[in-house]
Motif scaffolding. Structure first.
Motif: not given
Length: 555
Positions: A234-258
């Motif tokens: 029906v429409t163009e296929r779409a996507g983005g880099l927002c899979g579960s590993s990017f939650v992991d990356r946010e965790f690493v940044r959280y630790v990095g702030r500490k």
């Protein structure tokens, strides 16, 4: 060529987890998803991970290759005495919309081509062993069709790169083997979901959306059910880099702030295995069980001294004082974990909203598939945002296996997909006479101008095997060959091949015999969107000879 295909194997090569499924074409209903892996059984997937020794040889793959808990010794060594080199997330290196600094850092001496090839080779060994035990005498790869899933957002160059890796890994016996086919991850999931459409009162003509939530990418496609259990796009296929590993990356940044991002960078460069083990522990303790309900959430203390002791030596200054005061414990409370999820989930919601808008309200049902689809928090947010617009939002059984099973179904019946919507505009560079009104600065010394000749336009729904043609002849009467430069752009239309966003997809050079005919030697060039790969053909109009059926991509 008449190929003697006996077995179809689908390989779902994912960012964080991978798997394969197989079936005999004589008994296509007997679909088997592999659940027996090195040191692991009962799981449909194993980790997309490798472990190398100092000679850059693979010593472990899958689950056993995961970074292990720190042992207390100065260096954790392998049985042969060498230091391990765990490698994960290497599929993300093919993501064109990730900045270089955002791509995973691999150990020195190992690039993503080696890692991908080595992983496919190890999986290929298991595939051969599995098929041989089930059907003794099967010739691999000659009698086996391999379907490889790819993200919807990948460019043609990335698919060509994967074809090269598959060949080097031994999954095919030639670089251009027709035994290897591709399908996008959301398309495979859509095919898998055909079998459950009636459960949700979807009939011929109904449209449904697939949201494939993986470890690295989230891919979306909207399909219409056609007569005969076939699919139209029906429409163009779409996507983005927002899979579960990017939650992991946010965790690493959280630790990095500490502890300081400088300390985290040193940890990644010098103690990659401990970093990965710390992420694994975060997933087990906080990420997997998080459901978005603050009343059910129990705060957890993350013990850096036990989980990642190497980090302690890199922490300095005020951060070191604060961490010592906290006894090297980092609290994971509800607000902190939610803040790790929300930037990623918000991107997914934006992608879904765009698909719904593009589909102009035709979406009756939405299926969430992929490993990240099992996140209760993601399910909650999607239902909160879209239940008013979509009648049914469902997670099919075994969402983690939906893609590989759908890919296998596609390989068994490649006529399932009737149409696809083009994600790019394709064309060739042509040389024509410069005319009044053309840009003066583009006029060549011979009085000609190079233009972009459009063959197929982005957003157009095309039938499988639909061909777009263009006829050309030699510019010089005596020339003995002709080169077609094939370009692709995200623009709907374009005039020149050096415009912003234009990419050279590949070149196709052919011979031009019979110079006595001068310029009267027409060649019919065509692009066919038969499968997920674009195939090019050049045919001599005079003698009917086909010069080449594929073109070389520029790596």
């Amino acid at each position: 060529m008449n190929r003697d295909i006996r077995i179809v194997v689908a390989v779902d090569f994912g960012t964080t987890f991978s798997t394969f499924a197989y079936a005999n074409i004589q008994n296509p209903d007997d679909i088997v998803t592999n659940d027996s892996w090195p040191e692991q059984s009962g799981s449909f997937k194993t980790n997309t991970a490798l472990q190398y020794n100092d000679k850059f040889q693979v010593v472990k793959w899958g689950y056993p290759a995961l970074a292990q808990e720190p042992s207390g010794r100065k260096k954790k060594r392998l049985p042969d005495g060498s230091e391990n080199k765990p490698v994960e997330l290497f599929k993300l290196c093919l993501a064109s919309n990730l900045k270089p600094e955002e791509k995973p850092t691999l150990p020195a001496g190992i690039d993503h081509k080696k890692a991908i090839t080595d992983y496919l080779r190890e999986m290929g060994k298991l595939i051969i062993e599995t098929l041989s035990s089930r059907w003794p005498g099967i010739r691999f790869p000659q009698q086996v069709r391999v379907i490889l899933t790819v993200p919807a957002e990948w460019h043609d160059e990335a698919k060509a790169f994967m074809r090269l890796c598959a060949f080097d890994a031994g999954l095919t016996d030639s670089l251009r083997s027709e035994n290897l086919e591709f399908t996008t991850e959301p398309e495979a999931a859509a095919i898998h979901c055909i079998s459950i459409l009636k459960e949700h009162q979807l009939n011929v003509g109904s449209s449904f959306m697939i949201v494939d939530c993986g470890g690295g990418t989230v891919d979306l496609t909207t399909r219409t059910l056609l007569p005969g259990n076939k699919l139209g796009e029906v429409t163009e296929r779409a996507g983005g880099l927002c899979g579960s590993s990017f939650v992991d990356r946010e965790f690493v940044r959280y630790v990095g702030r500490k502890v300081g991002m400088g300390a985290m960078n040193k940890l990644q460069n010098n103690n990659y295995g401990q970093l990965q083990y710390m992420i694994q522990q975060f997933c087990i303790k906080a990420k997997f069980p998080f459901n978005g309900n603050p009343e059910e959430f129990i705060s957890k203390d993350f013990d850096i001294e036990r989980v990642c002791p190497a980090l302690m030596k890199y922490v300095t200054g005020v951060a070191e004082e604060q961490m010592e005061e906290a006894e090297w414990l980092i609290e994971l409370d509800y607000a902190s974990v939610k803040a790790m999820f929300d930037p990623v989930v918000d991107q997914i919601l934006q992608l879904i909203q765009k698909q719904i808008t593009s589909a102009e309200g035709r979406v009756r049902c939405m299926f969430l598939v992929g490993g990240f689809a099992e996140s209760q928090y993601l399910q909650l947010r999607v239902k909160q945002a879209f239940s008013r617009f979509v009648t049914t939002i469902a997670v099919p059984s075994h969402p983690i296996a939906a893609i590989v099973r759908g890919a296998l179904s596609y390989g068994l019946n490649m006529g399932t997909v009737e149409t696809r919507v083009l994600k790019w505009t394709y064309g060739v560079e042509v040389s024509s006479k410069w005319e009044r009104g053309d840009p003066v600065e583009r006029k060549t010394p011979s009085g000609r101008i190079f233009r972009f000749h459009q063959l197929a336009q982005r957003g157009v729904e095309v039938g499988v095997d639909q061909t777009f043609k263009y006829t050309a002849g030699p510019v010089i009467a005596t020339q003995m060959d002709m080169t077609f430069n094939i370009y692709v752009t995200s623009a709907i239309s374009a005039r020149y091949c050096d415009e912003d966003g234009m990419r050279l997809l590949g070149k196709m050079k052919i011979d031009l015999p019979d110079p006595r005919l001068g310029k009267n030697r027409l060649v019919e060039f065509s692009l066919t969107f038969a499968t997920m790969e674009i195939k090019a053909t050049a045919r001599n109009v005079q003698n009917g000879g086909v010069y080449q059926t594929t073109f070389d991509l520029e790596f």
